[in-house]
Design a protein around this motif. Structure first.
Motif, PDB file in Angstrom:
ATOM      1  N   LEU A   1      44.594 -14.117 -83.407  1.00 28.20           N
ATOM      2  CA  LEU A   1      45.005 -13.446 -84.210  1.00 28.20           C
ATOM      3  C   LEU A   1      45.740 -12.412 -83.153  1.00 28.20           C
ATOM      4  CD1 LEU A   1      41.975 -12.354 -86.246  1.00 28.20           C
ATOM      5  CD2 LEU A   1      44.129 -12.650 -86.830  1.00 28.20           C
ATOM      6  N   VAL A   2      45.197 -12.818 -82.098  1.00 28.12           N
ATOM      7  CA  VAL A   2      46.601 -12.011 -80.930  1.00 28.12           C
ATOM      8  C   VAL A   2      47.409 -12.330 -80.927  1.00 28.12           C
ATOM      9  CG1 VAL A   2      46.422 -11.121 -77.770  1.00 28.12           C
ATOM     10  CG2 VAL A   2      43.771 -11.170 -79.354  1.00 28.12           C
ATOM     11  N   ALA A   3      47.771 -13.375 -80.624  1.00 30.47           N
ATOM     12  CA  ALA A   3      49.198 -14.562 -80.538  1.00 30.47           C
ATOM     13  C   ALA A   3      49.857 -14.087 -81.707  1.00 30.47           C
ATOM     14  CB  ALA A   3      48.907 -15.741 -80.158  1.00 30.47           C
ATOM     15  N   LEU A   4      49.349 -13.827 -83.119  1.00 31.30           N
ATOM     16  CA  LEU A   4      50.361 -13.232 -83.609  1.00 31.30           C
ATOM     17  C   LEU A   4      50.442 -12.254 -84.039  1.00 31.30           C
ATOM     18  CD1 LEU A   4      51.416 -15.244 -85.986  1.00 31.30           C
ATOM     19  CD2 LEU A   4      48.928 -14.093 -87.816  1.00 31.30           C
TER      20      LEU A   4
ATOM     21  N   LEU B   1      41.837  -8.932 -87.890  1.00 34.52           N
ATOM     22  CA  LEU B   1      42.897  -8.888 -88.600  1.00 34.52           C
ATOM     23  C   LEU B   1      43.324  -8.377 -89.281  1.00 34.52           C
ATOM     24  CD1 LEU B   1      43.332 -11.681 -90.529  1.00 34.52           C
ATOM     25  CD2 LEU B   1      41.198 -10.923 -91.823  1.00 34.52           C
ATOM     26  N   GLY B   2      42.723  -7.301 -89.925  1.00 33.79           N
ATOM     27  CA  GLY B   2      43.868  -5.919 -89.975  1.00 33.79           C
ATOM     28  C   GLY B   2      44.501  -5.158 -88.915  1.00 33.79           C
ATOM     29  N   ARG B   3      44.547  -5.646 -87.652  1.00 30.57           N
ATOM     30  CA  ARG B   3      45.948  -5.133 -87.086  1.00 30.57           C
ATOM     31  C   ARG B   3      46.776  -6.053 -86.817  1.00 30.57           C
ATOM     32  NH1 ARG B   3      44.356  -3.129 -82.057  1.00 30.57           N
ATOM     33  NH2 ARG B   3      46.095  -3.710 -81.016  1.00 30.57           N
ATOM     34  N   VAL B   4      47.161  -7.239 -87.312  1.00 31.89           N
ATOM     35  CA  VAL B   4      48.070  -8.048 -87.724  1.00 31.89           C
ATOM     36  C   VAL B   4      48.751  -6.993 -88.863  1.00 31.89           C
ATOM     37  CG1 VAL B   4      48.566 -10.614 -88.037  1.00 31.89           C
ATOM     38  CG2 VAL B   4      47.074 -10.823 -86.776  1.00 31.89           C
ATOM     39  N   PHE B   5      47.768  -7.100 -90.320  1.00 36.09           N
ATOM     40  CA  PHE B   5      48.810  -6.807 -91.392  1.00 36.09           C
ATOM     41  C   PHE B   5      49.134  -5.449 -90.869  1.00 36.09           C
ATOM     42  CE2 PHE B   5      44.473  -9.354 -93.754  1.00 36.09           C
ATOM     43  CZ  PHE B   5      45.137 -10.304 -93.873  1.00 36.09           C
TER      44      PHE B   5
ATOM     45  N   ASP C   1      49.546 -20.335 -89.251  1.00 34.24           N
ATOM     46  CA  ASP C   1      49.795 -22.029 -89.238  1.00 34.24           C
ATOM     47  C   ASP C   1      49.725 -23.201 -88.016  1.00 34.24           C
ATOM     48  OD1 ASP C   1      48.726 -21.829 -92.324  1.00 34.24           O
ATOM     49  OD2 ASP C   1      51.371 -21.984 -92.912  1.00 34.24           O
ATOM     50  N   ARG C   2      51.039 -22.494 -87.355  1.00 28.38           N
ATOM     51  CA  ARG C   2      51.317 -23.898 -86.275  1.00 28.38           C
ATOM     52  C   ARG C   2      49.967 -22.700 -85.163  1.00 28.38           C
ATOM     53  NH1 ARG C   2      52.484 -23.313 -81.646  1.00 28.38           N
ATOM     54  NH2 ARG C   2      52.753 -20.909 -81.416  1.00 28.38           N
ATOM     55  N   LEU C   3      49.245 -21.294 -85.565  1.00 30.02           N
ATOM     56  CA  LEU C   3      48.592 -21.279 -84.467  1.00 30.02           C
ATOM     57  C   LEU C   3      47.295 -21.808 -84.470  1.00 30.02           C
ATOM     58  CD1 LEU C   3      49.623 -17.837 -83.903  1.00 30.02           C
ATOM     59  CD2 LEU C   3      49.599 -19.295 -82.261  1.00 30.02           C
TER      60      LEU C   3
END
Length: 179
Positions: free
Chosen positions: A16-19, A130-134, A153-155
């Motif tokens: 999630l950090v990377a995303l 998760l919400g930080r990415v959203f 998906d890749r991560l």
């Protein structure tokens, strides 16, 4: 949005950090059309203050009730939460379930809901990472959301089963914000 939320919810904390970094690195494109506010997430308008706040938080993330990732709550419960936030013995579990996908910490969301918070409470499936990415993805174009879902998906190395499945992994128990 449903596919995007589902696929991102398979990422663990480091993913999630990377995303989130990936999302923030994407160029911000000026909208070709004026912004259209997402529809109210419930079948009827909110009748209580917190229900209105919760519905607005969902809308500002670009979601409706059906687009939220699986949180262990039924659709009828979610609709009830954005319609009428009544006293219930289940309020604490409901707040613990929705805080993560909205990007809120439990203490903050409990304060807004005027609900007593206890350090023993934990997110049910997803923490606020998760919400930080959203939240970071809100200004993205459809093409960028698709690109971000592919990066998720890749991560996560998630296998595509060809159909939407309502259960994501949920990595709340691994959240670095909880001892």
């Amino acid at each position: 949005m449903r596919q995007f939320a589902y696929r991102v919810s398979y990422c663990d904390h480091s993913q999630l950090v990377a995303l989130e970094a990936f999302v923030r690195s994407l160029p911000r494109v000026a909208a070709a059309e004026p912004f259209v506010q997402p529809a109210w997430p419930g079948p009827r308008p909110a009748e209580t203050r917190f229900a209105a706040v919760l519905g607005a938080l969902i809308r500002t993330r670009g979601f409706g009730i059906r687009e939220l990732p699986f949180m262990g709550l039924s659709l009828s419960t979610l609709h009830g939460m954005v319609w009428r936030w009544d006293s219930s013995p289940h309020r604490r579990q409901q707040l613990s379930a929705v805080a993560g996908p909205l990007g809120w910490t439990l203490p903050d969301l409990f304060a807004v809901a005027d609900e007593p918070y206890s350090e023993e409470l934990r997110p049910m499936l997803h923490c606020h990472h998760l919400g930080r990415v959203f939240a970071a993805a809100v200004p993205l174009t459809t093409a960028q959301l698709i690109e971000t879902a592919e990066e998720a998906d890749r991560l996560s190395v998630r296998e595509d089963h060809g159909v939407w499945q309502p259960v994501s992994q949920g990595f709340a128990e691994e959240c670095p914000d909880f001892p």
